[in-house]
Motif scaffolding. Sequence first.
Motif, mmCIF file in Angstrom:
data_model
loop_
_atom_site.group_PDB
_atom_site.id
_atom_site.type_symbol
_atom_site.label_atom_id
_atom_site.label_comp_id
_atom_site.label_asym_id
_atom_site.label_seq_id
_atom_site.Cartn_x
_atom_site.Cartn_y
_atom_site.Cartn_z
ATOM 1 N N GLY A 1 10.312 -92.190 11.780
ATOM 2 C CA GLY A 1 9.150 -91.238 11.627
ATOM 3 C C GLY A 1 8.906 -90.718 12.709
ATOM 4 N N LYS A 2 10.171 -90.262 13.576
ATOM 5 C CA LYS A 2 10.258 -89.340 14.715
ATOM 6 C C LYS A 2 11.103 -88.375 14.503
ATOM 7 C CE LYS A 2 10.493 -89.449 19.748
ATOM 8 N NZ LYS A 2 9.170 -89.090 19.930
ATOM 9 N N TYR A 3 12.388 -88.378 14.185
ATOM 10 C CA TYR A 3 13.276 -87.404 13.934
ATOM 11 C C TYR A 3 13.905 -87.464 12.616
ATOM 12 C CZ TYR A 3 13.231 -87.398 19.295
ATOM 13 O OH TYR A 3 13.141 -87.300 20.387
ATOM 14 N N ALA A 4 14.423 -86.243 12.495
ATOM 15 C CA ALA A 4 15.131 -86.059 10.999
ATOM 16 C C ALA A 4 16.648 -85.657 11.166
ATOM 17 C CB ALA A 4 14.304 -84.935 10.284
ATOM 18 N N VAL A 5 17.298 -86.075 10.354
ATOM 19 C CA VAL A 5 18.671 -85.535 10.280
ATOM 20 C C VAL A 5 18.667 -85.115 8.820
ATOM 21 C CG1 VAL A 5 21.129 -86.201 10.777
ATOM 22 C CG2 VAL A 5 19.427 -87.012 12.120
ATOM 23 N N SER A 6 19.424 -83.954 8.711
ATOM 24 C CA SER A 6 19.730 -83.533 7.331
ATOM 25 C C SER A 6 21.459 -83.205 7.125
ATOM 26 C CB SER A 6 19.001 -82.092 6.870
ATOM 27 O OG SER A 6 19.149 -81.185 8.014
ATOM 28 N N PRO B 1 28.366 -85.585 11.087
ATOM 29 C CA PRO B 1 29.688 -86.523 11.694
ATOM 30 C C PRO B 1 28.992 -87.875 12.257
ATOM 31 C CG PRO B 1 29.738 -84.297 12.604
ATOM 32 C CD PRO B 1 28.397 -84.280 11.811
ATOM 33 N N VAL B 2 29.863 -88.992 12.362
ATOM 34 C CA VAL B 2 29.420 -90.208 12.950
ATOM 35 C C VAL B 2 28.802 -90.288 14.213
ATOM 36 C CG1 VAL B 2 30.382 -92.538 13.511
ATOM 37 C CG2 VAL B 2 31.297 -91.355 11.428
ATOM 38 N N GLU B 3 29.425 -89.311 15.075
ATOM 39 C CA GLU B 3 28.922 -89.218 16.477
ATOM 40 C C GLU B 3 27.350 -88.659 16.500
ATOM 41 O OE1 GLU B 3 29.263 -90.166 20.143
ATOM 42 O OE2 GLU B 3 30.706 -90.492 18.615
ATOM 43 N N LEU B 4 27.045 -87.842 15.784
ATOM 44 C CA LEU B 4 25.866 -86.806 15.814
ATOM 45 C C LEU B 4 24.780 -88.210 15.321
ATOM 46 C CD1 LEU B 4 24.728 -83.659 14.581
ATOM 47 C CD2 LEU B 4 23.438 -85.816 13.749
ATOM 48 N N PHE B 5 25.280 -89.016 14.140
ATOM 49 C CA PHE B 5 24.140 -89.888 13.812
ATOM 50 C C PHE B 5 24.051 -90.883 14.842
ATOM 51 C CE2 PHE B 5 25.407 -88.974 9.345
ATOM 52 C CZ PHE B 5 23.955 -88.897 8.728
ATOM 53 N N ALA B 6 25.350 -91.492 15.635
ATOM 54 C CA ALA B 6 25.262 -92.313 16.664
ATOM 55 C C ALA B 6 24.249 -91.809 17.801
ATOM 56 C CB ALA B 6 26.565 -92.845 17.115
ATOM 57 N N GLN C 1 19.019 -92.173 20.572
ATOM 58 C CA GLN C 1 18.087 -91.477 21.085
ATOM 59 C C GLN C 1 16.518 -92.048 20.592
ATOM 60 O OE1 GLN C 1 18.194 -87.328 21.075
ATOM 61 N NE2 GLN C 1 15.982 -86.879 21.611
ATOM 62 N N THR C 2 16.588 -92.205 19.265
ATOM 63 C CA THR C 2 15.530 -92.731 18.460
ATOM 64 C C THR C 2 15.077 -94.136 18.975
ATOM 65 O OG1 THR C 2 15.857 -91.269 16.634
ATOM 66 C CG2 THR C 2 14.227 -92.994 16.442
ATOM 67 N N TYR C 3 16.286 -95.012 19.139
ATOM 68 C CA TYR C 3 15.741 -96.162 19.908
ATOM 69 C C TYR C 3 15.201 -96.395 21.164
ATOM 70 C CZ TYR C 3 16.543 -101.181 20.625
ATOM 71 O OH TYR C 3 16.411 -102.663 21.113
ATOM 72 N N ASP C 4 15.788 -95.564 21.863
ATOM 73 C CA ASP C 4 15.522 -95.482 23.364
ATOM 74 C C ASP C 4 14.052 -94.757 23.419
ATOM 75 O OD1 ASP C 4 18.083 -96.390 24.059
ATOM 76 O OD2 ASP C 4 18.723 -94.381 24.818
ATOM 77 N N GLU C 5 13.629 -93.837 22.743
ATOM 78 C CA GLU C 5 12.300 -93.490 22.787
ATOM 79 C C GLU C 5 11.308 -94.124 22.051
ATOM 80 O OE1 GLU C 5 12.311 -89.258 21.738
ATOM 81 O OE2 GLU C 5 14.104 -88.796 23.281
ATOM 82 N N THR C 6 11.426 -94.979 21.343
ATOM 83 C CA THR C 6 10.407 -95.750 20.426
ATOM 84 C C THR C 6 10.624 -97.117 20.137
ATOM 85 O OG1 THR C 6 11.685 -95.082 18.235
ATOM 86 C CG2 THR C 6 10.105 -93.322 18.754
ATOM 87 N N VAL C 7 11.666 -97.688 20.564
ATOM 88 C CA VAL C 7 11.893 -98.985 20.247
ATOM 89 C C VAL C 7 12.052 -99.708 21.476
ATOM 90 C CG1 VAL C 7 13.068 -100.802 18.749
ATOM 91 C CG2 VAL C 7 12.729 -98.743 17.758
ATOM 92 N N SER C 8 12.929 -99.368 22.387
ATOM 93 C CA SER C 8 13.605 -100.308 23.322
ATOM 94 C C SER C 8 12.420 -100.270 24.296
ATOM 95 C CB SER C 8 14.694 -99.376 24.162
ATOM 96 O OG SER C 8 14.401 -98.346 24.622
ATOM 97 N N PRO C 9 12.423 -101.644 25.154
ATOM 98 C CA PRO C 9 11.462 -101.951 26.084
ATOM 99 C C PRO C 9 11.002 -100.928 27.231
ATOM 100 C CG PRO C 9 12.825 -103.733 25.784
ATOM 101 C CD PRO C 9 13.567 -102.398 25.081
ATOM 102 N N LEU C 10 9.922 -100.534 27.513
ATOM 103 C CA LEU C 10 9.550 -99.608 28.583
ATOM 104 C C LEU C 10 10.407 -99.864 29.792
ATOM 105 C CD1 LEU C 10 6.058 -99.049 28.484
ATOM 106 C CD2 LEU C 10 7.360 -97.534 27.533
ATOM 107 N N LYS C 11 10.940 -98.792 30.264
ATOM 108 C CA LYS C 11 11.772 -98.837 31.537
ATOM 109 C C LYS C 11 10.849 -98.407 32.733
ATOM 110 C CE LYS C 11 16.374 -97.970 29.344
ATOM 111 N NZ LYS C 11 17.315 -97.134 29.494
#
Length: 232
Positions: free
Chosen positions: A187-192, A196-201, A206-216
């Motif tokens: 619900g944060k970013y879009a990819v259309s 390439p694989v690298e862009l998806f990765a 980035q999405t995981y780091d910003e919205t899911v991973s524990p706060l640093k």
Amino acid sequence: MKIEIWSDVMCPFCYIGKNNFEQALEKLPFKDEVEVEWKSFQLDPTLDPKEAKNTFEYLKEKKGLPEAQAQQMIGQVSQMGKGAGIDFHFDKALITNTFSAHKLLHLAKKYNKSNEMEEALFIAHFIDGKNVGDLETLISLADSLGIDNEEAKNILTSEEFDYDINQDILEARNNGVTGVPFFILNGKYAVSGAQPVELFANALQQTYDETVSPLKNLSNGENSCDTDGCSI
């Protein structure tokens, strides 16, 4: 982390995008924390569900492309497919209305098999040259994934999932989606597009780091109070 993917069965870039996305996800340490939801989209809802055309006929009629130009375009897409591990057979692919195929996808979602069904539909259309608008073909695909034949037939001949499909399409329109594949990451970013694989990765990380991973915590915790008292 939830990934929503809008796709249509007869879109070759959706198949390429699926493979590239899955290759990217496989590389990431949090892959088991990702939930993928496939959403319906129709590139050409005006197609007659009782008719099927070959790719070249369709491109000539719909896009006005001469066969030489269509051949060149398809050749380019085929090369992209090879890079994603897909051996397209556009000479066998049958273009038809995909609404019934989307019904089958929503039925598979009920059994947590939507990803498998999406793959099965792509293979049927692009590799095996099967008519994905044909009732018996779709029932056979359901059976291959262990979904009851009678239930599949009832779904395909009723309006049970029509609302869900139309809601997916409306949601896409509300999100400004005009083409597929289209990915919304948590619900944060879009990819259309078939990126390439690298862009998806990178996008997934980035999405995981910003919205899911524990706060640093960027500080040492001094000059604060907790349930045990205050520290200075």
